[in-house]
Design an enzyme around this catalytic site. Structure first.
Site, mmCIF file in Angstrom:
data_model
loop_
_atom_site.group_PDB
_atom_site.id
_atom_site.type_symbol
_atom_site.label_atom_id
_atom_site.label_comp_id
_atom_site.label_asym_id
_atom_site.label_seq_id
_atom_site.Cartn_x
_atom_site.Cartn_y
_atom_site.Cartn_z
ATOM 1 C CB CYS A 1 25.629 4.914 8.816
ATOM 2 S SG CYS A 1 26.957 3.861 8.191
ATOM 3 C CG HIS A 2 28.347 6.215 4.648
ATOM 4 N ND1 HIS A 2 28.323 4.868 4.964
ATOM 5 C CD2 HIS A 2 29.639 6.511 4.346
ATOM 6 C CE1 HIS A 2 29.545 4.377 4.854
ATOM 7 N NE2 HIS A 2 30.365 5.344 4.490
ATOM 8 C CD GLU B 1 33.806 4.529 4.122
ATOM 9 O OE1 GLU B 1 33.422 3.432 3.650
ATOM 10 O OE2 GLU B 1 33.051 5.507 4.297
#
Length: 229
Positions: free
Chosen positions: A134-135, A165
């Protein structure tokens, strides 16, 4: 016993707005559960060491699985998150893999942390695995190999998608979009369906797309570790 280093954030609040952030709990839980079931030892590290906050949005009822609740109710696990190692306390030679967890907080403390980059680079140079979800994939952005080139250049890499996002309405709240920056580093960005589990492995770099992907990343990491025996 093989050792895996799990990287978590120290950031508890968006610098530019009154919104809490931190570790997205499930992204640690679903990875850690898979690797510990296979007998691997896990240590936790953060840029500053010590406490890592948990993103309260990851604790909402629609985000939590039964497995998440088991870990969130486990004092031993929570104590580990409150007393993470600092990068200075880590010897890369002790680890066979590193895994960058997500949560929006990582956008502010992962990309420019040279000590963590050095640890990850050394693990990869030693034949180990560099992974993220993910991030957390922003932790991969500035890792360089021994030749001084970006580790993710020309590799298939996943991370939080622009469409995901935007769907959260946070595309203007973050300093950059994860997908865009992975592409800017020369990665071959790949993705599955939004919010569905998706992971990819390329030359001992394993990455997952979104919060649903921690377990999928773990399975690919385990497969690579076992094949290296």
């Amino acid at each position: 016993m093989k050792n895996i280093l799990v990287v978590v954030t120290n950031i508890s609040k968006y610098p530019n707005q009154d919104r809490a952030t931190g570790l997205w709990l499930g992204e640690a839980v679903h990875f850690v559960d898979e690797v510990e079931k296979e007998g691997y030892n896990v240590d936790y590290v953060s840029p500053n060491g010590g406490f890592t906050p948990i993103d309260p949005h990851s604790l909402e009822a629609d985000q939590m699985t039964e497995l998440d609740w088991q870990y969130y109710s486990n004092p031993d696990f929570l104590n580990k998150l409150s007393a993470t190692l600092s990068a200075d306390e880590v010897n890369p030679k002790d680890y066979d893999a590193i895994y960058y967890t997500g949560g929006h907080g990582v956008m502010w403390d992962f990309p420019d942390d040279e000590k963590l980059q050095s640890i990850a680079s050394n693990i990869h140079e030693n034949g180990g695995i560099v992974s993220a979800v993910c991030h957390g994939s922003v932790g991969l952005l500035n890792i360089k190999n021994a030749a001084g080139n970006y580790l993710i250049a020309d590799k298939k890499v996943a991370g939080f998608a622009n469409t995901e996002e935007i769907a959260l309405g946070l595309d203007k709240a973050v300093p950059f979009l994860t997908e865009d920056e992975l592409v800017n580093r020369g990665a071959n960005y790949v993705k599955g369906d939004d919010w569905a589990a998706f992971a990819v492995a390329d030359d001992r770099v394993v990455s997952g797309q979104n919060p649903a992907s921690g377990g999928a990343v773990a399975k690919k990491v385990i497969q690579l570790l076992k094949s290296a025996k």
